[in-house]
Design an enzyme around this catalytic site. Structure first.
Site, PDB file in Angstrom:
ATOM      1  N   ASP A  57      -8.608  11.789  -6.289  1.00  0.00           N
ATOM      2  CA  ASP A  57      -7.391  12.308  -6.910  1.00  0.00           C
ATOM      3  C   ASP A  57      -7.055  11.419  -8.116  1.00  0.00           C
ATOM      4  O   ASP A  57      -7.568  11.645  -9.203  1.00  0.00           O
ATOM      5  CB  ASP A  57      -6.295  12.316  -5.838  1.00  0.00           C
ATOM      6  N   LYS A  88     -10.140  16.024  -8.583  1.00  0.00           N
ATOM      7  CA  LYS A  88      -9.164  16.644  -9.500  1.00  0.00           C
ATOM      8  C   LYS A  88      -9.265  15.893 -10.822  1.00  0.00           C
ATOM      9  O   LYS A  88      -8.547  14.902 -11.024  1.00  0.00           O
ATOM     10  CB  LYS A  88      -7.744  16.490  -8.947  1.00  0.00           C
ATOM     11  N   ASP A 126     -13.504  12.510   0.832  1.00  0.00           N
ATOM     12  CA  ASP A 126     -13.059  13.913   0.832  1.00  0.00           C
ATOM     13  C   ASP A 126     -12.628  14.356  -0.556  1.00  0.00           C
ATOM     14  O   ASP A 126     -13.023  15.415  -1.039  1.00  0.00           O
ATOM     15  CB  ASP A 126     -11.924  14.138   1.856  1.00  0.00           C
ATOM     16  N   ASP A 170      -5.524  16.511   4.994  1.00  0.00           N
ATOM     17  CA  ASP A 170      -4.272  16.722   5.723  1.00  0.00           C
ATOM     18  C   ASP A 170      -3.060  16.782   4.817  1.00  0.00           C
ATOM     19  O   ASP A 170      -3.097  16.348   3.664  1.00  0.00           O
ATOM     20  CB  ASP A 170      -4.044  15.564   6.696  1.00  0.00           C
ATOM     21  N   GLY A 190     -10.126  11.580   6.074  1.00  0.00           N
ATOM     22  CA  GLY A 190     -10.391  12.859   5.422  1.00  0.00           C
ATOM     23  C   GLY A 190     -11.831  13.303   5.338  1.00  0.00           C
ATOM     24  O   GLY A 190     -12.105  14.497   5.249  1.00  0.00           O
ATOM     25  N   VAL A 201      -4.222  20.152  -1.806  1.00  0.00           N
ATOM     26  CA  VAL A 201      -5.052  20.984  -0.929  1.00  0.00           C
ATOM     27  C   VAL A 201      -5.090  20.416   0.486  1.00  0.00           C
ATOM     28  O   VAL A 201      -4.821  19.229   0.696  1.00  0.00           O
ATOM     29  CB  VAL A 201      -6.497  21.130  -1.486  1.00  0.00           C
TER      30      VAL A 201
HETATM   31  P1  IMP Z   1      -6.671   8.645  -4.880  1.00  0.00           P
HETATM   32  O1  IMP Z   1      -6.671   7.189  -4.587  1.00  0.00           O
HETATM   33  O2  IMP Z   1      -5.410   9.046  -5.612  1.00  0.00           O
HETATM   34  O3  IMP Z   1      -7.906   9.122  -5.611  1.00  0.00           O
HETATM   35  O4  IMP Z   1      -6.533   9.393  -3.516  1.00  0.00           O
HETATM   36  C1  IMP Z   1      -7.561   9.606  -2.644  1.00  0.00           C
HETATM   37  C2  IMP Z   1      -7.051   9.991  -1.273  1.00  0.00           C
HETATM   38  O5  IMP Z   1      -5.794  10.674  -1.331  1.00  0.00           O
HETATM   39  C3  IMP Z   1      -7.985  10.961  -0.597  1.00  0.00           C
HETATM   40  O6  IMP Z   1      -8.951  10.300   0.168  1.00  0.00           O
HETATM   41  C4  IMP Z   1      -7.048  11.782   0.265  1.00  0.00           C
HETATM   42  O7  IMP Z   1      -6.891  11.169   1.524  1.00  0.00           O
HETATM   43  C5  IMP Z   1      -5.737  11.758  -0.451  1.00  0.00           C
HETATM   44  N1  IMP Z   1      -5.510  12.985  -1.230  1.00  0.00           N
HETATM   45  C6  IMP Z   1      -5.530  13.110  -2.575  1.00  0.00           C
HETATM   46  N2  IMP Z   1      -5.273  14.368  -2.963  1.00  0.00           N
HETATM   47  C7  IMP Z   1      -5.099  15.072  -1.824  1.00  0.00           C
HETATM   48  C8  IMP Z   1      -4.845  16.459  -1.554  1.00  0.00           C
HETATM   49  O8  IMP Z   1      -4.722  17.333  -2.457  1.00  0.00           O
HETATM   50  N3  IMP Z   1      -4.760  16.806  -0.246  1.00  0.00           N
HETATM   51  C9  IMP Z   1      -4.900  15.913   0.768  1.00  0.00           C
HETATM   52  N4  IMP Z   1      -5.148  14.613   0.559  1.00  0.00           N
HETATM   53  C10 IMP Z   1      -5.246  14.191  -0.724  1.00  0.00           C
END
Ligand code: IMP
Length: 176
Positions: A104, A132, A101, A160, A46, A154
């Site tokens: 989340d 977020k 990127d 993606d 990403g 998004v």
């Molecule tokens: P986390 O471990 O939940 O913080 O997720 C991080 C990863 O999830 C990011 O590097 C993205 O690849 C993916 N991701 C999280 N939210 C989104 C989104 O809204 N769109 C696309 N990819 C996302």
């Protein structure tokens, strides 16, 4: 409006605004790292566009590498973070800036930061294009965040939906 696989997306943040915010976060890095020589680690897939645009603004000497981890299947996190491709440089005693990127749930970063520290990094900071804040599930210190967004899925500008949509220069949000 665009359609990617079974979902419709509408424009959320234009390329112009993304570029302004990236220039602004780069200025902060330029001040904080003016007398340092960090290694930037872009998290694939990403971050490839963000990393490419970010480094063009940086005025301090730095190296850039990419590492790949998996955490997502479709639109839901699996909660599991697995290293797929490791670093090729020794990061012992180096300042590391993780270029991501989007933060989340924060699970990916909360797994990665200790991995970098365990390799002997002098410092590890996170620089993310998007975050977020409402979705964060774990305590995480995100020192550099270009844009905070709502808790919606998004796509575009490297991000993606099931592998598609990374090519758009603007950021889109799911609307259907
Ligand atoms: P986390 O471990 O939940 O913080 O997720 C991080 C990863 O999830 C990011 O590097 C993205 O690849 C993916 N991701 C999280 N939210 C989104 C989104 O809204 N769109 C696309 N990819 C996302």
């Amino acid at each position: 409006m665009i359609q990617v696989k079974d979902k419709k997306f509408e424009i959320s943040i234009t390329s112009e605004v993304l570029q302004e915010k990236i220039a602004a976060i780069a200025e902060v890095l330029n001040k904080d790292y003016a007398d340092k020589t960090p290694i930037l680690v872009g998290i694939l897939n990403g971050s490839f566009m963000f990393a490419a645009d970010l480094v063009r603004h940086l005025t301090f000497p730095h190296e850039i590498q990419f590492a790949k981890f998996s955490s997502y299947e479709g639109m839901e996190t699996t909660g599991k973070v697995k290293q797929l491709i490791g670093l090729t440089s020794d990061i012992k005693d180096r300042d590391v800036i993780i270029v991501e990127d989007i933060v989340d749930t924060g699970i990916t970063m909360s797994n990665l930061v200790p991995q970098f520290k365990a390799k002997g990094a002098k410092s590890v900071e996170i620089c993310t294009l998007l975050m977020k804040p409402e979705k964060l599930q774990v305590p995480l210190d995100v020192k550099y965040c270009a844009i905070k967004i709502e808790n919606l899925f998004v796509l575009g500008y490297g991000l993606d939906y099931d592998g598609f949509g990374r090519n758009y220069k603007d950021l889109y949000v799911v609307c259907d």
